[in-house]
Design a protein around this motif. Structure first.
Motif, PDB file in Angstrom:
ATOM      1  N   LYS A 139       1.000   5.060   0.490  1.00 49.45           N
ATOM      2  CA  LYS A 139       0.141   6.073   0.936  1.00 49.45           C
ATOM      3  C   LYS A 139       0.848   7.589   0.566  1.00 49.45           C
ATOM      4  O   LYS A 139       1.782   7.697   0.372  1.00 49.45           O
ATOM      5  CB  LYS A 139       0.275   6.038   2.498  1.00 49.45           C
ATOM      6  CG  LYS A 139      -0.303   4.715   2.795  1.00 49.45           C
ATOM      7  CD  LYS A 139      -1.789   4.894   3.016  1.00 49.45           C
ATOM      8  CE  LYS A 139      -2.511   5.818   3.830  1.00 49.45           C
ATOM      9  NZ  LYS A 139      -4.019   5.783   3.670  1.00 49.45           N
ATOM     10  N   GLY A 142      -7.230   5.490  -4.165  1.00 53.38           N
ATOM     11  CA  GLY A 142      -8.209   6.201  -3.516  1.00 53.38           C
ATOM     12  C   GLY A 142      -7.788   6.998  -2.382  1.00 53.38           C
ATOM     13  O   GLY A 142      -6.433   6.899  -2.086  1.00 53.38           O
ATOM     14  N   GLU A 179      -6.579  -1.026  -6.467  1.00 53.24           N
ATOM     15  CA  GLU A 179      -7.199   0.034  -5.943  1.00 53.24           C
ATOM     16  C   GLU A 179      -6.583   1.549  -5.716  1.00 53.24           C
ATOM     17  O   GLU A 179      -5.346   1.608  -5.336  1.00 53.24           O
ATOM     18  CB  GLU A 179      -7.911  -0.203  -4.383  1.00 53.24           C
ATOM     19  CG  GLU A 179      -8.874   0.947  -3.828  1.00 53.24           C
ATOM     20  CD  GLU A 179      -9.700   0.093  -2.448  1.00 53.24           C
ATOM     21  OE1 GLU A 179     -10.339   0.590  -1.988  1.00 53.24           O
ATOM     22  OE2 GLU A 179      -8.881  -0.990  -2.073  1.00 53.24           O
ATOM     23  N   LEU A 218       0.896  -1.208  -0.018  1.00 51.31           N
ATOM     24  CA  LEU A 218       0.019   0.062  -0.104  1.00 51.31           C
ATOM     25  C   LEU A 218       0.927   1.239   0.084  1.00 51.31           C
ATOM     26  O   LEU A 218       1.688   1.448   0.923  1.00 51.31           O
ATOM     27  CB  LEU A 218      -0.937   0.109   1.185  1.00 51.31           C
ATOM     28  CG  LEU A 218      -1.829   1.072   1.379  1.00 51.31           C
ATOM     29  CD1 LEU A 218      -2.739   1.073   0.237  1.00 51.31           C
ATOM     30  CD2 LEU A 218      -2.584   1.218   2.632  1.00 51.31           C
ATOM     31  N   ARG A 267      -3.036   0.857  -4.004  1.00 55.49           N
ATOM     32  CA  ARG A 267      -2.860  -0.546  -3.277  1.00 55.49           C
ATOM     33  C   ARG A 267      -2.409  -1.669  -4.348  1.00 55.49           C
ATOM     34  O   ARG A 267      -3.134  -1.576  -5.455  1.00 55.49           O
ATOM     35  CB  ARG A 267      -4.368  -1.125  -2.840  1.00 55.49           C
ATOM     36  CG  ARG A 267      -4.087  -2.272  -2.091  1.00 55.49           C
ATOM     37  CD  ARG A 267      -5.665  -3.030  -1.434  1.00 55.49           C
ATOM     38  NE  ARG A 267      -6.357  -1.993  -0.974  1.00 55.49           N
ATOM     39  CZ  ARG A 267      -6.186  -1.729   0.382  1.00 55.49           C
ATOM     40  NH1 ARG A 267      -5.140  -2.254   0.947  1.00 55.49           N
ATOM     41  NH2 ARG A 267      -7.010  -0.739   0.750  1.00 55.49           N
ATOM     42  N   ASN A 271      -7.398   7.691   1.474  1.00 50.97           N
ATOM     43  CA  ASN A 271      -7.502   7.036   2.833  1.00 50.97           C
ATOM     44  C   ASN A 271      -7.702   5.524   3.046  1.00 50.97           C
ATOM     45  O   ASN A 271      -8.679   5.129   3.886  1.00 50.97           O
ATOM     46  CB  ASN A 271      -8.410   8.001   3.799  1.00 50.97           C
ATOM     47  CG  ASN A 271      -8.095   9.619   3.848  1.00 50.97           C
ATOM     48  OD1 ASN A 271      -7.016   9.784   4.283  1.00 50.97           O
ATOM     49  ND2 ASN A 271      -9.082  10.271   3.757  1.00 50.97           N
ATOM     50  N   LEU A 272      -7.052   4.873   2.174  1.00 47.79           N
ATOM     51  CA  LEU A 272      -7.138   3.491   2.151  1.00 47.79           C
ATOM     52  C   LEU A 272      -6.621   3.040   3.482  1.00 47.79           C
ATOM     53  O   LEU A 272      -5.191   3.402   3.768  1.00 47.79           O
ATOM     54  CB  LEU A 272      -6.522   2.942   0.911  1.00 47.79           C
ATOM     55  CG  LEU A 272      -7.148   3.405  -0.467  1.00 47.79           C
ATOM     56  CD1 LEU A 272      -6.222   2.589  -1.644  1.00 47.79           C
ATOM     57  CD2 LEU A 272      -8.551   3.167  -0.600  1.00 47.79           C
ATOM     58  N   ASP A 273      -7.074   1.929   3.941  1.00 49.36           N
ATOM     59  CA  ASP A 273      -6.635   1.035   5.170  1.00 49.36           C
ATOM     60  C   ASP A 273      -5.514  -0.103   4.564  1.00 49.36           C
ATOM     61  O   ASP A 273      -5.950  -0.671   3.678  1.00 49.36           O
ATOM     62  CB  ASP A 273      -7.739   0.655   5.867  1.00 49.36           C
ATOM     63  CG  ASP A 273      -8.680   1.520   6.544  1.00 49.36           C
ATOM     64  OD1 ASP A 273      -8.028   2.944   6.770  1.00 49.36           O
ATOM     65  OD2 ASP A 273      -9.977   1.429   6.620  1.00 49.36           O
ATOM     66  N   ASP A 292      -3.888   7.245  -2.441  1.00 49.05           N
ATOM     67  CA  ASP A 292      -3.155   5.930  -2.136  1.00 49.05           C
ATOM     68  C   ASP A 292      -3.348   4.866  -3.189  1.00 49.05           C
ATOM     69  O   ASP A 292      -4.190   4.965  -3.737  1.00 49.05           O
ATOM     70  CB  ASP A 292      -3.525   5.300  -0.680  1.00 49.05           C
ATOM     71  CG  ASP A 292      -3.740   6.485   0.522  1.00 49.05           C
ATOM     72  OD1 ASP A 292      -2.847   7.100   0.591  1.00 49.05           O
ATOM     73  OD2 ASP A 292      -4.595   6.258   1.192  1.00 49.05           O
ATOM     74  N   GLU A 319      -6.500   1.146 -12.174  1.00 52.51           N
ATOM     75  CA  GLU A 319      -6.967  -0.017 -11.354  1.00 52.51           C
ATOM     76  C   GLU A 319      -6.816  -1.378 -12.396  1.00 52.51           C
ATOM     77  O   GLU A 319      -7.370  -1.149 -13.646  1.00 52.51           O
ATOM     78  CB  GLU A 319      -8.230  -0.032 -10.794  1.00 52.51           C
ATOM     79  CG  GLU A 319      -8.200   0.660  -9.380  1.00 52.51           C
ATOM     80  CD  GLU A 319      -9.435   1.022  -8.880  1.00 52.51           C
ATOM     81  OE1 GLU A 319     -10.487   0.269  -9.247  1.00 52.51           O
ATOM     82  OE2 GLU A 319      -9.623   1.918  -7.894  1.00 52.51           O
TER      83      GLU A 319
END
Length: 431
Positions: free
Chosen positions: A8, A36, A34, A6, A26, A38-40, A24, A375
């Motif tokens: 960030k 986007g 992905e 990831l 992924r 504030n991806l976790d 971010d 993506e």
């Protein structure tokens, strides 16, 4: 081993992104899954904080010399890839002046095999002629099947006009370019620097610009006659740029590249540095007017690609009298900082325009897949900045050789990481 990652706080640029927004990215099993805000972080993911750095498609240098096989004391594929990664390049195309020369499929496949597992993808360029001797055409179709992306005898020109005609005709059937080292040897030898005021003052034999321009003019005419694609290697003079500009207007299939040092340094450096062999290269450093022409050609699109002509030589080879030292410098680690200094900071080109010459155009010329920040696409990324100050000290050299005119100079802007072939390479300074 797959690397789930990831990234960030990066600022994507290119592919519709303007570099103004932090996002971010992924990556799962080498693919962007992905993008986007504030991806976790998932439990199986490594985290890389890009800290506001730009993220683009991976850069490509279509003109490097990795020396292997045959000259591993100068550079190996492994050390060359290390230098490329530090410079921000995820892909390179390596020239065939190896030993044996890259003139058969088995040598092409050897280079590709040696590069397996590296984060930097290595694309061999096959010879135009057997042994780079300029006499008979090499096994082009077979080398293409083995993974060659272009043909060149770089280090020497394809001097015979009939051989070049046949090469252009044959390569056009394969849909591949001929990359020529543009030099009329009868005009250039025994030159050791640019012929002009400085060479006269220093008493050195010079190589005049017309030695380059005459060969370019011939190749343009042959490309127009055959319909083949000629790519002018390491262009360096104003008249050469004018020739390519006019040929493009006429619809001739010609492209060209410029090395970072040729839009930065001039022949006065040889005098200023007291015959330092790290400013000896071929084509030689030219005049300020020629440097200005390189920048103009980049700005108006005449020059398609920024490259390095990364040419490692061992210390004992370069520590010789100027006229006996080999031509060439390493360039992968410093190309971006030079580009920032000469093109980005003065506003000659925008970051997107520079990336067109580092990401898109070299791959279009070599018919390679162009990386996208999207993506579902393979992750082939360069993470970089334009403002970080750092010093290119000997400890920062990743190449096996040290022949750089930029050693111990302060640089601005660097690549902080690359991701390619499912591998993250972080570039640390002072480590």
């Amino acid at each position: 081993m797959s690397q789930n990652l990831l990234i960030k706080n990066g600022r994507p640029v290119g592919n519709g992104y303007d570099g103004n927004s932090e996002l971010d990215i992924r990556i799962q099993n080498g693919t962007i899954t992905e993008i986007g805000e504030n991806l976790d972080q998932n439990g199986d993911e490594e985290l890389f904080d890009a800290a506001g750095a730009y993220i683009s498609g991976g850069w490509m240098d279509m003109h490097v010399h990795f020396r292997e096989p045959g000259f591993e004391h100068k550079e190996t594929i492994e050390t060359g890839c290390r230098a490329a990664a530090f410079g921000g390049f995820t892909e390179v195309a390596c020239m065939p002046n190896t030993k044996p020369a890259t003139h058969t499929r088995d040598v092409v496949e050897y280079i590709r095999k040696k590069a397996e597992g590296e984060a930097v993808s290595v694309h061999p360029i096959g010879c135009v002629t057997k042994d780079r001797a300029g006499k008979s055409i090499a096994e082009m179709a077979d080398m293409k099947k083995g993974g060659a992306v272009a043909f060149s005898d770089d280090g020497d020109p394809v001097f015979n006009s009939h051989v070049m005609r046949v090469a252009l005709e044959y390569s056009s059937m394969l849909g591949m370019p001929i990359i020529n080292h543009e030099e009329d040897l009868d005009l250039s030898r025994p030159g050791h620097m640019n012929e002009g005021e400085v060479s006269t003052r220093l008493g050195l034999d010079g190589t005049p610009g017309i030695a380059e321009e005459t060969m370019i003019a011939r190749d343009i005419l042959l490309a127009g006659f055959t319909g083949g694609h000629i790519h002018v290697a390491h262009i360096s003079t104003r008249k050469a740029v004018d020739l390519v500009r006019q040929a493009k207007k006429e619809g001739i299939n010609v492209t060209t590249e410029v090395c970072a040092h040729h839009f930065d340094l001039t022949d006065i450096e040889i005098e200023k540095r007291g015959f330092d062999t790290n400013v000896k290269m071929h084509p030689p450093l030219r005049t300020q007017d020629d440097v200005d022409a390189m920048i103009e050609g980049l700005a108006d699109g005449t020059i398609d690609v920024i490259c390095t002509d990364h040419a490692p030589h061992a210390i004992e080879e370069k520590e010789a009298e100027f006229i006996y030292a080999p031509n060439g410098i390493i360039g992968l680690e410093t190309a971006w900082s030079i580009t920032v200094k000469r093109l980005v900071e003065p506003g000659v080109l925008t970051i997107n325009q520079v990336l067109d010459k580092l990401v898109i155009k070299p791959r279009e010329i070599l018919n390679l897949e162009i990386p996208e920040i999207a993506e579902g696409k393979k992750a082939n990324l360069t993470i970089f900045n334009t403002d970080e100050k750092w010093t290119f000290s000997p400890s920062e050299v990743r190449s096996k050789s040290r022949n750089s005119p930029y050693l111990n100079q302060q640089m601005t802007g660097r690549a902080v990481a690359i991701f390619n072939n499912n591998r993250l390479v972080e570039n640390t300074i002072g480590g």
